[in-house]
Design an enzyme around this catalytic site. Structure first.
Site, PDB file in Angstrom:
ATOM      1  CG  ASP A 134     -10.329  36.547  51.846  1.00 29.26           C
ATOM      2  OD1 ASP A 134      -9.152  36.283  51.527  1.00 29.26           O
ATOM      3  OD2 ASP A 134     -11.127  37.113  51.072  1.00 29.26           O
ATOM      4  CD  GLU A 141     -10.878  37.666  47.611  1.00 33.02           C
ATOM      5  OE1 GLU A 141     -10.527  36.919  48.534  1.00 33.02           O
ATOM      6  OE2 GLU A 141     -10.788  38.905  47.673  1.00 33.02           O
TER       7      GLU A 141
END
Ligand code: F6R
Length: 257
Positions: A134, A141
């Protein structure tokens, strides 16, 4: 950014081990930032093989981890400190005293202390990095601030699924303590390793996409010395692949580390 498309996963490990060997020969007390996960495992094994073949001691090298899971018992074998001690420090002959990791059991004080420990060591000479499917870097993140420092973060569902093999029969922790993107950017040399097609989209976004918190690894574009080693699967989504190949092939040997 130096983008180096290579022929295979083992070529990635060979070149990364070569860069690390050159660094520790120049600086036997080098400060290495170590990523965990699958990608760098071959590099660490190759570095250990070269060091023992050459009779070179790496005892002076200091290791700093990128991240650690929150909530694991001390010494849990899936914890990143335990993993680095077992899979990196021990084979390289580096004493546990030279291995430092973020300590999630004492947050929030430990976050600032970890930043201080890195700067007291003189900063990180070379930071080894993997990339999440991702686009995460460390465990920053998507959505992470591009100037973030060491802190607690929540893993995405995708990252927890990607890492489930390291937690057979139990849940992957939801939280981690990770160096921030701002922390990572302070290392003097960033070395990103990516292998396999599952990384192709993230690599393309990081290397050729816009600088964006949606792809945290795109912060590599801000760093004056970032090297990206890719196998054919991970390089698949790059539009300028031929240019990268040509540029790398044309570099004189002395410019390659
Ligand atoms: C690990 C880390 C992560 C991994 C990334 C890729 O310390 O910070 O960013 O590098 O999740 O993991 P692998 O290599 O297992 O695909």
């Amino acid at each position: 950014m130096e983008v180096v498309p290579l022929d295979s996963e083992s070529a990635v490990a060979d070149m990364a081990a070569g860069l690390l060997t050159a660094l520790v020969s120049r600086r036997p007390d080098a400060v290495l930032g170590v990523a965990t996960g699958r990608t760098p495992q071959r590099t660490y094994a190759e570095l250990a093989r070269r060091a023992s073949g050459a009779g070179r001691s790496l005892a002076g090298v200091r290791l700093f981890l990128l991240d650690e899971y929150v909530g694991l018992a001390e010494g849990d074998p899936a914890g990143y400190l335990a993993t680095v001690l077992r899979e990196v420090a021990e084979p390289l002959g580096i004493s546990p005293d030279h291995v430092h990791g973020p300590d999630p059991s004492r947050l929030p004080e430990s976050a600032e202390e970890y930043e201080r420990a890195i700067s007291d060591a003189g900063g990180i000479d070379l930071q080894i990095l993997g990339i999440g499917s991702d686009g995460h870097l460390g465990f920053n993140e998507p959505g992470s601030s591009l100037t973030s420092r060491t802190r607690i973060k929540t893993l995405t569902r995708r990252t927890r699924a990607d890492n489930s093999a390291f937690f057979p029969g139990r849940e992957v922790p939801r939280h981690v303590m990770t160096q921030g993107l701002g922390t990572i950017l302070e290392a003097r040399h960033l070395l990103l390793l990516a292998t396999g097609e599952s990384k192709a989209d993230a690599v393309a976004a990081a290397v050729e996409g816009p600088l964006s918190a949606s792809c945290p690894a795109s912060v590599l574009q801000l760093h004056p010395h970032a090297t990206v080693l890719l196998d054919p699967g991970a390089a698949r989504g790059l539009r300028r692949l031929d240019d990268y190949r040509e540029t790398w092939a044309g570099k004189p040997e002395w410019q390659r580390d």
